[in-house]
Design an enzyme around this catalytic site. Sequence first.
Site, PDB file in Angstrom:
ATOM      1  N   SER A  69       8.085 -17.873   4.977  1.00  0.00           N
ATOM      2  CA  SER A  69       9.318 -17.090   4.854  1.00  0.00           C
ATOM      3  C   SER A  69      10.582 -17.923   4.683  1.00  0.00           C
ATOM      4  CB  SER A  69       9.488 -16.181   6.080  1.00  0.00           C
ATOM      5  OG  SER A  69       8.583 -15.108   6.020  1.00  0.00           O
ATOM      6  N   LYS A  72      12.770 -17.436   1.698  1.00  0.00           N
ATOM      7  CA  LYS A  72      13.783 -16.381   1.605  1.00  0.00           C
ATOM      8  C   LYS A  72      15.211 -16.922   1.565  1.00  0.00           C
ATOM      9  CE  LYS A  72      11.149 -12.647   3.854  1.00  0.00           C
ATOM     10  NZ  LYS A  72       9.953 -13.271   4.465  1.00  0.00           N
ATOM     11  N   SER A 129      13.443 -11.179   8.709  1.00  0.00           N
ATOM     12  CA  SER A 129      12.579 -11.778   7.686  1.00  0.00           C
ATOM     13  C   SER A 129      11.754 -10.718   6.961  1.00  0.00           C
ATOM     14  CB  SER A 129      11.651 -12.817   8.335  1.00  0.00           C
ATOM     15  OG  SER A 129      11.037 -13.628   7.361  1.00  0.00           O
TER      16      SER A 129
END
Length: 392
Positions: A69, A72, A129
Site C-alpha cells: 500500500s 498509494k 489505506s
Amino acid sequence: MKYIKNIFIKIIAINMILLLTIYLFPFTAQARVLQNQPSIKSPSAILIDASSCKVLYEKNAHQRLEPASVAKIMTLLIAFEAIEKGKANFNDQVKVSERAWKTGGSQVFLGPGEVQTLETLLKCIVISSANDASVAVAEHIGGSVEGFVRMMNEKAKELGLKNTNFTNPHGLSDPNLYTTAYDIAIIAKELIKYPKFFEWSTKLVDYLEHTDKKREPTMLANTNKLLGKYEGLDGIKTGYHEKAGFCFVGSAKRGDLRLISVVMNAASSNDRFEDTKKLLDYGFGYFNSVTVAKKGATVKRIKVEKGLQKDIEIVYKEDKSVLVEKGKENEITTKIEIPDKIIAPVKKGEKVGVLKVYQENKEIGQVDLVAKQDVKKITYFDILKNLIRGLL
C-alpha cells in the site's frame, strides 16, 4: 645492532598507538556520525533530509521490491497535483464504480453507485489505506484505472525514478509492480509539499458517512502506530502483503529539520516501526537544518527609476535550508547580491538579485531574489497628471 632494533620496536609501538587512537577516538565529526549509524533489521531502508534530498543512511536502497500500500503515495501525489492544476477539485462528486466496489484488500466498503466527494475519498486513502477509494480516485482523475496508471508511471519518469513501475493505484501484489526505498523517499518528498495531506495523516480515527444513510458510518482507523508516540512524526504511509512484507514511509519534523524514512520488506510490523525510530533518532541526533531563506520574506526595498512607484520590495523566491552536522551550524554564511536600484517596468516574480549560501567559505547554493509586485513604467501622461495634481 641492538640500538637499531630498539628504534624499530619504538616505531612499531608508536604506529600501533596511533592506529588504536584513530579506531577508538575518531578525530572528525564525520567519523563519529558514521560510527554511530543505526543497526537496521529490515532488508531495505533509507533516511533522507526532506529539504535537500541528501541521503543520511541507506541499506539496499535501490533494490527493487513490491511496495504494497505504500504505492498509494503516488496515487495521492497525482491527485493533489491534478487539484493544484485545476484539473480536479476537492468538491468533485465521484460515483463509485462496480470495479472499485469489487477491489479486494483494505476497504472502506464503498457501495456500487455510491457518490462521495474527491476530498472524502482521498481522506479514506490517507487514513485507512482504502483500495476501493483508490480505484474510484484513479477512474475519476485518469478516466480509467489504466489511464491513471500511465499518469503514475509518467510522473515516476519525470522524477527520474529508474527502478519504479506501477500497475495499479493501490499496491495489491503484482510481479510487474515494483519500486525501491530510494524512489519511495523521492515520491514522499513531493507529496508532503501539500499541507492538506497532513490534516488527514495525523488523524488517528475518523468516520466515513455513506450515501445510503441506513448504513452505519465506517470507522477510519490510522495504521500508523507511531502517531503520538514519536516526537514530530506526522505521516506518511504503511503497507503490507505477504510478498512485500511490512513497509512504512515515515515523516517527522523537529524545528526546521524534516526527515523522511523508508523501511521495506520488514519481517514484522514491530520491526518496521522500530527501524523507523532508529533511523529518525539517528537523523535528529546528528544533524540539524539551518534556514537561510523563507519564501516570500522581505529581503529589502530598493529604488525604482522611471517607475510609477519610487521603490519596490524584494523577496526570496523559495525556501532554502542547509543540512549540517550538529555543532557546525556556524559554518553556514550568506551573501546578498542585489543592485541599489532598478529601472521600470518590473514584473512580479522577476529576478532582481541572488542570495549566495556558503559553508566554510565554499559556495553550496543560491536563492533567487525577486520583485514582490509589478511596477509600471511612468509615461508622459503620468508625469503631466502628477504635475497638475501638484499645482492644484
